[in-house]
Design an enzyme around this catalytic site. Sequence first.
Site, PDB file in Angstrom:
ATOM      1  N   HIS A   1       0.799  -1.230   0.011  1.00 27.35           N
ATOM      2  CA  HIS A   1      -0.091   0.064   0.016  1.00 27.35           C
ATOM      3  C   HIS A   1       0.958   1.358  -0.024  1.00 27.35           C
ATOM      4  O   HIS A   1       1.882   1.377   0.765  1.00 27.35           O
ATOM      5  CB  HIS A   1      -0.960   0.076   1.174  1.00 27.35           C
ATOM      6  CG  HIS A   1      -1.702   1.199   0.930  1.00 27.35           C
ATOM      7  ND1 HIS A   1      -3.004   1.173   0.723  1.00 27.35           N
ATOM      8  CD2 HIS A   1      -1.555   2.524   1.840  1.00 27.35           C
ATOM      9  CE1 HIS A   1      -3.593   2.368   0.987  1.00 27.35           C
ATOM     10  NE2 HIS A   1      -2.894   3.296   1.486  1.00 27.35           N
ATOM     11  N   CYS A   2       0.535   2.264  -1.071  1.00 26.56           N
ATOM     12  CA  CYS A   2       1.648   3.325  -1.252  1.00 26.56           C
ATOM     13  C   CYS A   2       0.866   4.407  -0.641  1.00 26.56           C
ATOM     14  O   CYS A   2      -0.331   4.903  -1.439  1.00 26.56           O
ATOM     15  CB  CYS A   2       2.082   3.531  -2.467  1.00 26.56           C
ATOM     16  SG  CYS A   2       3.233   4.799  -2.938  1.00 26.56           S
ATOM     17  N   PRO A   3       1.253   5.064   0.517  1.00 24.72           N
ATOM     18  CA  PRO A   3       0.684   6.368   0.933  1.00 24.72           C
ATOM     19  C   PRO A   3       0.775   7.442  -0.227  1.00 24.72           C
ATOM     20  O   PRO A   3      -0.172   8.531  -0.258  1.00 24.72           O
ATOM     21  CB  PRO A   3       1.150   6.716   2.252  1.00 24.72           C
ATOM     22  CG  PRO A   3       2.447   6.054   2.084  1.00 24.72           C
ATOM     23  CD  PRO A   3       2.373   4.890   1.410  1.00 24.72           C
TER      24      PRO A   3
END
Length: 405
Positions: A185-187
């Site tokens: 998951h990439c913020p």
Amino acid sequence: MLAFRNTVIAVLVISFFTFVALFGKLPALRNTPIGVLQRLLCLNIPATFRRLDTTFTGGRTSRALAGIGHYLFNQKNPVVLAIFLTLLTGSAYLFLTAAWPLLTWSQTLPLPFLLGAPYYFTYLCVTTRADHITPQNHTRHLHSYPYDHLLFRPDHKCRTCGFVKPARSKHCSLCGVCVAKADHHCPWVNNCLGRNNYRWFLALLLSLAAIEFYGAYLAWKVLSQSWTDLDSALGWTSRLYWSQWGNGFVRAINTGGLSVAGVGLLAVTTAPLPLGLLVYHIYLIWAGMTTNESSKWADWKDDMADGYVYRAKRSVIVGKEKERKRQNSLGQGDAKAILPKGECEEDPPCCRWPVPNDQMIVRTTDGNPPIGQEDLWEKVRSLDDIVNVYDLGVFRNFVCILQGR
């Protein structure tokens, strides 16, 4: 001159610690000085602060900071994405308004493409939902990859979504869905990276590095004209040399302004961040694994070093299990099940896969093979003895990524 030196040092220090905080916990850096420093910065120092805060304020400050941190990093929110786009847009605006009149047409020609590319690839990363596994597309994703009976085993259900987890998938607690071929998951894009948008993430990293390096190059072309009168005969240890250099810096600031110098310095010092992350992901593609899988492999590697991992031929184990059931049905035996927990005799239907897989891997708690099956299992000491069925070779790995497979 002193102010410039301090600015350079400050930017370099901030860039270094940003790199450590973001990438220090990657499996490849876990046992390196970078990993040690990351744990010091992100675990040990915060723990010490919490103890002191508990003593002096009853923990009020820690709870407030923990609430902010939980929102930023444990809940899906657009804050980091907004900060990223604001920095990109603000830096570009400051630089171009000051430097555009000083650039040639050939220097400005690549700018629309280079500057537009990060926005385009960010949009693709943010808006892609094809990797989210739903009841409607669950069957299709089950047919995408085979189970390797190591990292991914059949009949494992997602406790949140309620359906059998396809191979290479992972449930994201932030997005609230299982993600096909989940990487992480990439913020920065406020979304999970999976089978379809992972390629756009790689393109985003490449485009960011390209625009930053090109911006640093343009800043140098604008500012370097102020150092044309440096006496090359003077050594770098000469006070007169540095005096001339300082005068050139003042002229550079007067020519391009702090916008050109500051943005150029920011670009050259932060460009290694997306480039370094891109290199790491190229390594993952070369190895035939995702970021999620690299963590799993690292755990297996540690257990192998401790002597807790055993391997057997799956065809032999399944054959023994079928024979056991046949004898039990005839009343000729009451032997216990041979198949490890989470395994089944027949895999769910899957696509045709070019890498054969007849391995079954188990992790024991005492370093001994399964009781009563000692002759079927052999100890595994290294990852070199394990087949990564998802590694199709360097070329085919890259082709699959580019095709979103």
